[in-house]
Design an enzyme around this catalytic site. Sequence first.
Site, PDB file in Angstrom:
ATOM      1  CE  LYS A  26      45.442  41.914  39.412  1.00  0.00           C
ATOM      2  NZ  LYS A  26      46.904  41.767  39.599  1.00  0.00           N
TER       3      LYS A  26
HETATM    4  C1  LIG Z   1      45.780  47.036  42.014  1.00  0.00           C
HETATM    5  C2  LIG Z   1      46.073  46.764  40.771  1.00  0.00           C
HETATM    6  N1  LIG Z   1      45.814  47.871  39.923  1.00  0.00           N
HETATM    7  C3  LIG Z   1      45.971  47.831  38.385  1.00  0.00           C
HETATM    8  C4  LIG Z   1      46.361  46.586  37.668  1.00  0.00           C
HETATM    9  C5  LIG Z   1      46.932  46.727  36.687  1.00  0.00           C
HETATM   10  O1  LIG Z   1      46.108  45.604  35.877  1.00  0.00           O
HETATM   11  P1  LIG Z   1      46.591  45.183  34.458  1.00  0.00           P
HETATM   12  O2  LIG Z   1      47.811  44.340  34.431  1.00  0.00           O
HETATM   13  O3  LIG Z   1      45.302  44.627  33.921  1.00  0.00           O
HETATM   14  O4  LIG Z   1      47.013  46.407  33.768  1.00  0.00           O
HETATM   15  C6  LIG Z   1      47.282  45.675  38.723  1.00  0.00           C
HETATM   16  C7  LIG Z   1      47.742  44.584  38.137  1.00  0.00           C
HETATM   17  O5  LIG Z   1      48.616  43.878  38.607  1.00  0.00           O
HETATM   18  C8  LIG Z   1      46.767  45.870  40.113  1.00  0.00           C
HETATM   19  O6  LIG Z   1      47.098  44.747  40.955  1.00  0.00           O
END
Ligand SMILES: Cc1ncc(COP(=O)(O)O)c(C=O)c1O
Length: 381
Positions: free
Chosen positions: A183
Amino acid sequence: MSRRVAFYSHPLGSDELRSLERTLGDVFISAGPRAAEFEEAFAHHVGAAHAVGVSSCSMGLVLALRALGVGPGDEVVTTPLSFLSTGNAALHAGARVVFADIDPRTGLIDADAVEAAITSRTRAIVVVHLYGQLADLSRFRRIADRHGIALVEDAAPAIEASRDGVRAGSAGDLAVFSFNALKEMTSGEGGAIVTNDAGLARRVRDLAFHGIDTQAVGDPGGGYRHYEMLQLGFKASLTDIQAALLLPQLGKLAARRASREGVAARYDRLLAEVPQLELTQRIGTSSHSTFAVRVPFGRRDSVLTEMERRGIGCKVHYRATHIHPYYRDVLGFRREQAPRAADFGDRVLSLPLWPGLPPRDVDHVAETLAAVLAEPGGATK
Ligand SMILES: Cc1ncc(COP(=O)(O)O)c(C=O)c1O
């Protein structure tokens, strides 16, 4: 040996190391003063009244839905074209997930499909800012208000994104960001929930700490108070160690976005005329977290394999949630319930994209992709 291009390169360096050293010299390393400092700075950065640091965006989405009171008997309308976190959050909250299909040009959740999916049991809409570009927040806010339901933004990749003057995090009752390794800023794992509602912020904070009344623990004045659990929660706070890594990155987000934008623009130019390739349409100011292209049906996996074999890191963002075996076999979802998302997810491929990716590497990726596509296609999916 041909040149290798990594899918991603993390941006942590000497600033983050110095910040971490400072924290390691302090007493606190778990959720303490630096996490609080980061929460305040992050809320300020995105223009929200409150931010609560959490262990991941996945967990943050569960906390957001639970804080809104979503539970058994409720329905949550969302998109299947996301990481599994989004659909799973509704399930973890005890609700039924209802998938609305996407706009195939952008991959974003389609507002008409959402409206059609709303029933008397719908408690919340969760929109996803796919690839770092915003869902139509103004329209979704109006839909949510008209139906008296909550709007949650899965803003995982969208800190620096805006659309029609609206920023990520500013229209939802709650919005959740991710700090995982891919990210815009990262602490390895981590996330933050933002809201303008003090009550929701407090509920999220309590739920992220086993449902303990976090305002009343320790010594809030008037002598020591035992911790008291008022509801069933989780253990999901952001730590001071993570905050130490994140704090120096806040001031670099805009420059990093601009650098990714340059990479994306170069891909746009180089790939515009490549036969058999479909680019993803962008709307508004994207954070450019992912450069996703689509290849013909049946060729994605062989193209991905060949790109990797030639030293270029590629990934898939995302296979549609509702076609995964658990959703299909255990929950009974069918591909036809969101066919556009299923098709998109079967054809999509993400190319290397990170701040500072050298132009010659971008050129190499584009040339290699064009060459691979020009070869006779394999039949694998
Ligand atoms: C659109 C979206 N939602 C949720 C997530 C989940 O994030 P995390 O890895 O911080 O749990 C991601 C992660 O890739 C994502 O791209």
